[in-house]
Design a protein around this motif. Structure first.
Motif, short mmCIF file in Angstrom:
data_model
loop_
_atom_site.label_atom_id
_atom_site.label_comp_id
_atom_site.label_asym_id
_atom_site.label_seq_id
_atom_site.Cartn_x
_atom_site.Cartn_y
_atom_site.Cartn_z
N PRO A 65 0.81 -1.23 0.00
CA PRO A 65 0.00 0.00 0.00
C PRO A 65 0.84 1.27 0.00
CG PRO A 65 -0.07 -1.08 2.15
CD PRO A 65 0.60 -2.03 1.21
N TYR A 66 2.11 1.15 0.32
CA TYR A 66 2.96 2.34 0.40
C TYR A 66 3.35 2.86 -0.98
CZ TYR A 66 2.72 1.26 5.25
OH TYR A 66 2.22 1.03 6.50
N LEU A 67 2.84 2.17 -2.03
CA LEU A 67 2.92 2.73 -3.38
C LEU A 67 2.24 4.10 -3.42
CD1 LEU A 67 1.97 -0.32 -5.63
CD2 LEU A 67 4.09 0.99 -5.77
N LEU A 68 1.22 4.29 -2.59
CA LEU A 68 0.47 5.54 -2.60
C LEU A 68 1.37 6.75 -2.36
CD1 LEU A 68 -2.78 4.57 -0.65
CD2 LEU A 68 -2.50 4.86 -3.11
N CYS A 69 2.19 6.68 -1.31
CA CYS A 69 3.01 7.85 -1.00
C CYS A 69 4.24 7.93 -1.89
CB CYS A 69 3.40 7.91 0.48
SG CYS A 69 4.22 6.46 1.13
N ARG A 70 4.56 6.85 -2.63
CA ARG A 70 5.68 6.90 -3.56
C ARG A 70 5.28 7.46 -4.92
NH1 ARG A 70 6.98 1.63 -1.97
NH2 ARG A 70 6.74 0.75 -4.06
N GLU A 71 4.05 7.15 -5.32
CA GLU A 71 3.72 7.41 -6.72
C GLU A 71 2.53 8.33 -6.95
OE1 GLU A 71 3.91 4.34 -9.49
OE2 GLU A 71 5.30 3.09 -8.36
N ILE A 72 1.83 8.73 -5.90
CA ILE A 72 0.65 9.58 -6.10
C ILE A 72 0.80 10.85 -5.29
CG2 ILE A 72 -1.85 9.76 -5.89
CD1 ILE A 72 -2.09 6.86 -6.42
N GLY A 122 0.77 11.53 1.80
CA GLY A 122 1.93 11.48 2.68
C GLY A 122 1.99 10.15 3.40
N PHE A 123 3.03 9.98 4.20
CA PHE A 123 3.19 8.71 4.91
C PHE A 123 2.04 8.47 5.87
CE2 PHE A 123 4.57 6.42 8.71
CZ PHE A 123 4.90 5.19 8.14
N ALA A 124 1.64 9.49 6.63
CA ALA A 124 0.61 9.30 7.66
C ALA A 124 -0.70 8.82 7.05
CB ALA A 124 0.40 10.60 8.42
N ARG A 125 -1.14 9.47 5.95
CA ARG A 125 -2.41 9.07 5.32
C ARG A 125 -2.30 7.66 4.73
NH1 ARG A 125 -6.52 7.70 5.01
NH2 ARG A 125 -8.35 8.38 3.81
N THR A 126 -1.18 7.38 4.08
CA THR A 126 -0.97 6.06 3.49
C THR A 126 -0.91 4.99 4.57
OG1 THR A 126 0.26 7.03 1.65
CG2 THR A 126 0.55 4.68 2.04
N ASP A 127 -0.24 5.30 5.68
CA ASP A 127 -0.11 4.32 6.76
C ASP A 127 -1.47 4.01 7.37
OD1 ASP A 127 1.76 2.71 8.20
OD2 ASP A 127 1.43 3.99 9.94
N GLU A 128 -2.33 5.01 7.42
CA GLU A 128 -3.69 4.81 7.93
C GLU A 128 -4.44 3.78 7.07
OE1 GLU A 128 -7.73 7.49 8.52
OE2 GLU A 128 -5.78 8.49 8.39
N LEU A 166 -5.78 -2.17 5.95
CA LEU A 166 -5.62 -3.33 5.07
C LEU A 166 -4.93 -4.49 5.78
CD1 LEU A 166 -4.50 -1.55 1.78
CD2 LEU A 166 -6.57 -2.91 2.07
N GLY A 167 -4.48 -4.24 7.01
CA GLY A 167 -3.83 -5.30 7.77
C GLY A 167 -2.35 -5.45 7.51
N THR A 168 -1.71 -4.42 6.99
CA THR A 168 -0.27 -4.48 6.71
C THR A 168 0.50 -4.57 8.02
OG1 THR A 168 -0.66 -3.08 4.79
CG2 THR A 168 1.63 -3.37 5.49
N PRO A 169 1.43 -5.51 8.16
CA PRO A 169 2.18 -5.62 9.42
C PRO A 169 3.10 -4.43 9.65
CG PRO A 169 3.01 -7.17 7.76
CD PRO A 169 1.75 -6.58 7.21
N LYS A 170 3.38 -4.14 10.91
CA LYS A 170 4.20 -2.98 11.27
C LYS A 170 5.61 -3.09 10.71
CE LYS A 170 4.05 -1.69 15.60
NZ LYS A 170 3.97 -1.74 17.07
N GLU A 171 6.12 -4.31 10.56
CA GLU A 171 7.50 -4.50 10.08
C GLU A 171 7.59 -4.67 8.58
OE1 GLU A 171 6.06 -6.38 12.38
OE2 GLU A 171 7.00 -5.68 14.25
N HIS A 172 6.49 -4.42 7.85
CA HIS A 172 6.50 -4.57 6.39
C HIS A 172 7.63 -3.73 5.80
CE1 HIS A 172 5.21 -4.18 2.20
NE2 HIS A 172 4.35 -5.17 2.40
N ILE A 197 8.59 0.44 6.32
CA ILE A 197 9.83 1.02 6.87
C ILE A 197 10.48 1.95 5.85
CG2 ILE A 197 12.12 0.50 7.77
CD1 ILE A 197 11.00 -2.17 8.79
N ALA A 198 10.52 1.50 4.59
CA ALA A 198 11.12 2.34 3.55
C ALA A 198 10.33 3.63 3.36
CB ALA A 198 11.19 1.56 2.23
N ALA A 199 9.00 3.54 3.40
CA ALA A 199 8.16 4.73 3.24
C ALA A 199 8.39 5.72 4.38
CB ALA A 199 6.69 4.32 3.18
N ALA A 200 8.53 5.20 5.60
CA ALA A 200 8.79 6.08 6.74
C ALA A 200 10.13 6.80 6.59
CB ALA A 200 8.76 5.28 8.03
#
Length: 751
Positions: A183-190, A194-200, A205-211, A215-218
């Motif tokens: 899901p962190y494609l959102l803050c990379r490509e659109i 931002g990270f906060a909205r994408t992380d929400e 979606l159930g993405t694990p914290k250690e995905h 980490i790269a998006a943060a």
């Protein structure tokens, strides 16, 4: 003759995957009639996805017969919550508000699409929709049939219509599969995520914290935010610590996980790192390379004599002929500009920078040299034009930027003998790099001019102060204030010495150049008193509250921030000037524009030829004919240039109210009257250079407005805004200047 295989279409569920990535997938599809079809295609699917594939059957030497799928369409279940949000927030579905959307979703849910297609009268009976609304809903839904289910699924995560459109436009039918994968494609490509909205969204979606993507998006977000705050690099250990905190990682190996992802970004050349043995510094790769290029240009040409340098006797004669009234230091500045490939002229308000520029331009013009005058903003360029009496333009315009491409670069350098750039304090690293890259220093002189006491640029870097602090190029500092500059500039410069002058003497009711109103402790009293000032007192002194007065404040948010104050001033002036009674604006709600509103362009618009920071007034709001019917538009006057902007368009979203701006945003502009809000509410932001920048925006009158605590903090806090730049790191290897850049004396020649 061999007959080409016929295209077929199959629908079913992905029950097995041999391979799955963003660019290629292969597996088995179990169709609705229980057949198993091997498939391959250039798309991403996941196990259990329900899809429709179209393509031709081919025979693979290892896998046998399989469908070579050319197109894919995802069949998504429409959850009632997502359907309701989608119907209520998509402007295409006229007449369907939140309540009606909830009613439809509750009644039909996942069966909505079939009901609307086959028996739409059931919708009318259950929800009492009018014939017109039902017809609009059915027409618009069927036109969007291929993306409705996808958009409904995305809507369940609280995304706006604008965000949904961007996602569907960018990823198409693969959006669900791609976002489920990362899901962190959102803050990379659109843009706008931002990270906060994408992380929400990702957490829903159930993405694990250690995905790894998380980490790269943060890390990207943290380093990008540092650049947004003006810094060109950040210490490695600080980045890792902040990332662990942002990600809320609590495992024992959290630091190791983050460090590994940081190394991956460095290996992928997204980031750069320099380690001098004491400090490891991380930077956005683009900024690092561009600042390195700037350092190389400055090293090569900063101390080089100008091409076709005139003799000292010739320069002295020219100054006597065309600029005989220059002070000794101003003469030095002109000589430096005439003899150096790159030179810098700086000085505080009232020190004669403008007069020196005008004198230099006269000399260059009489030498028949081709001179370009430019500045970072349209307002600053217009002021430079008035000073020199010749055409000036923005740096972007000089470089031929059209919003996508730059006409001038090292491959097509600027065709000028001399380029003079004013307001260099506003130039960030990206713009400086663009300018230097477009100059052939073998034939072109570059003269940089700026006030080193003003704030650094909004973008990354601190070019003017770095050039002053370290011995990159010859510098002339105009360190004497000419008394004829007047009370306003004298009091502005007194701030730099830690003195805040009281209200200037004068007759009651008569206009004065300097007012200090420091008894307003309660923020609400500040607001009420400000509105009273605009309603009665300043108009009585001859100031138009829209065109002559600019209110500036340190920050956008809070009770005395630009956002809240703009809404209050808009309500006042719309009521006083246009008889419109506006309701209080809800927090976070987008302000509606009205005729007479003062607005600012917040992004360069090259189609309209309106640049970031331009201020205009809405002259009319009307409807114009279009191919689809009519479109309501704003007619805006930007200093005599009238433009038309459709309401609801991206162009309108690039506008903001401009009765009040941040002090940073006001740089490069001048106004007849400036009201500077200085209050303890902004205590952590107040400092001497901020206050100095605010009052030097005034041409006739400066009004300091707030409480004693805020003003005392502003004038006594001497900390210069810190910027971590590569030019300062590399500059420590050079000679550091001994010049004291914090004081300004009176000019004895003009005393």
């Amino acid at each position: 003759m061999k007959i080409a295989p016929q295209e077929i279409t199959v629908t079913g569920q992905v029950t097995w995957l041999y391979h799955s990535s963003a660019t290629f997938s292969a597996g088995i599809l179990t169709t609705d009639d229980h057949r198993q079809v091997r498939f391959r295609g250039k798309f991403l699917v996941r196990k259990d996805d329900r899809v429709t594939l179209s393509g031709r059957m081919v025979t693979h030497q290892v896998y046998g017969d399989q469908l070579d799928a050319r197109t894919i369409r995802y069949t998504l279940e429409m959850e009632p919550a997502g359907l309701a949000h989608y119907l209520a927030n998509n402007p295409a579905f006229h007449g369907i508000g939140p309540a009606k959307a909830q009613q439809i979703a509750a009644a039909f849910g996942r069966d909505f699409d079939r009901i609307l297609r086959e028996t739409p009268e059931r919708l009318r009976e259950a929800t009492h929709l009018s014939d017109e609304t039902l017809e609009t809903l059915r027409r618009e839904w069927l036109q969007r049939s291929e993306i409705n289910a996808l958009a409904s699924w995305l809507s369940a995560y609280g995304l706006t219509h604008c965000q949904l459109t961007k996602i569907v436009d960018r990823f198409g039918h693969q959006a669900k599969a791609l976002l489920m994968e990362d899901p962190y494609l959102l803050c990379r490509e659109i843009d706008g995520f931002g990270f906060a909205r994408t992380d929400e969204v990702a957490q829903k979606l159930g993405t694990p914290k250690e995905h790894p993507g998380r980490i790269a998006a943060a890390l990207r977000d943290l380093i990008a935010r540092q650049a947004d705050d003006g810094h060109c690099w950040t210490e490695r250990e600080a980045v890792i610590r902040e990332a662990v905190k942002l990600l809320a990682l609590d495992s024992l190996d959290a630091m190791t996980l983050v460090a590994a992802r940081l190394d991956d970004l460095l290996d992928a050349s997204e980031l750069s790192e320099e380690d001098d043995g004491q400090t490891a510094r991380i930077a956005v790769r683009r900024l690092h390379q561009r600042e390195r290029d700037l350092a190389a240009w400055l090293t090569a040409y900063g101390r080089q004599a100008a091409p076709d340098t005139l003799s000292s006797a010739k320069i002295t004669a020219l100054i006597s002929m065309y600029a005989g009234n220059l002070t000794t230091r101003q003469r030095q500045a002109v000589k430096l500009a005439l003899t150096s490939t790159i030179s810098l002229l700086t000085g505080a308000a009232g020190s004669g920078k403008s007069y020196t520029i005008a004198a230099l331009f006269d000399i260059l013009d009489n030498l028949d040299l081709n001179v370009a005058l430019c500045a970072p903003t349209g307002k600053a360029a217009k002021r430079l034009e008035e000073v020199a009496g010749a055409r000036a333009q923005t740096v972007h315009r000089l470089l031929g930027y059209n919003g996508r491409e730059w006409a001038h670069s090292s491959e097509n350098p600027l065709d000028y003998d001399v380029i003079i750039v004013d307001e260099v304090s506003m130039v960030d690293i990206d713009l400086a790099w663009r300018l230097f890259d477009a100059i052939d220093f073998a034939r072109t002189r570059l003269v940089l001019v700026g006030d080193h006491q003003q704030l650094p640029p909004v973008g990354a870097g601190n070019l003017l102060r770095d050039l002053l602090t370290y011995d990159y190029l010859p510098v002339c500092v105009l360190d004497q204030v000419i008394r004829q500059a007047g009370t306003l500039k004298e009091n502005s410069n007194a701030i730099l010495k830690g003195r805040l002058a009281p209200t200037a003497p004068g007759m009651s009711g008569a206009l004065r150049p300097w007012y200090v109103i420091d008894t307003l402790k309660d923020p609400e009293v500040v607001v009420d008193s400000l509105l009273e000032l605009l309603r009665e007192k300043l108009p009585a002194l001859g100031f138009d509250p829209v065109r002559d007065i600019q209110i500036v404040t340190p920050y956008r948010k809070g009770p005395l921030g630009a956002t809240r104050l703009n809404a209050e001033v808009q309500r006042l002036l719309q009521g006083e000037c246009h008889g419109i009674n506006l309701p209080p604006t809800k927090e976070h709600a987008r302000v509606a524009f009205h005729i007479g509103d003062k607005v600012m362009q917040t992004r360069n618009n090259y189609m309209l030829d309106v640049m970031n920071g331009a201020i205009g007034v809405i002259e009319n709001i009307t409807a114009v004919p279009t191919d689809a019917g009519t479109q309501r538009v704003l007619i805006i006057d930007f200093d005599g240039q009238r433009v038309t902007i459709p309401i609801g368009s991206d162009q309108e979203r690039d506008l903001s109210l401009a009765y009040v701006t941040t002090i940073h945003k006001s740089q490069g502009s001048e106004f007849p009257c400036v009201i500077a809000i200085l209050h303890r509410q902004h205590a952590y932001m107040l400092h001497r250079n901020l206050l100095y920048t605010a009052v030097t925006r005034a041409r006739k009158t400066a009004i300091l407005f707030g409480d004693q605590t805020g003003m005392r903090l502003a004038v006594n806090t001497t900390t210069v805004e810190e910027r971590r730049t590569w030019l300062s790191v590399w500059g420590t290897l050079r000679t550091k200047r001994a010049t004291d850049l914090t004081t300004t004396e009176e000019d004895p020649i003009h005393a």
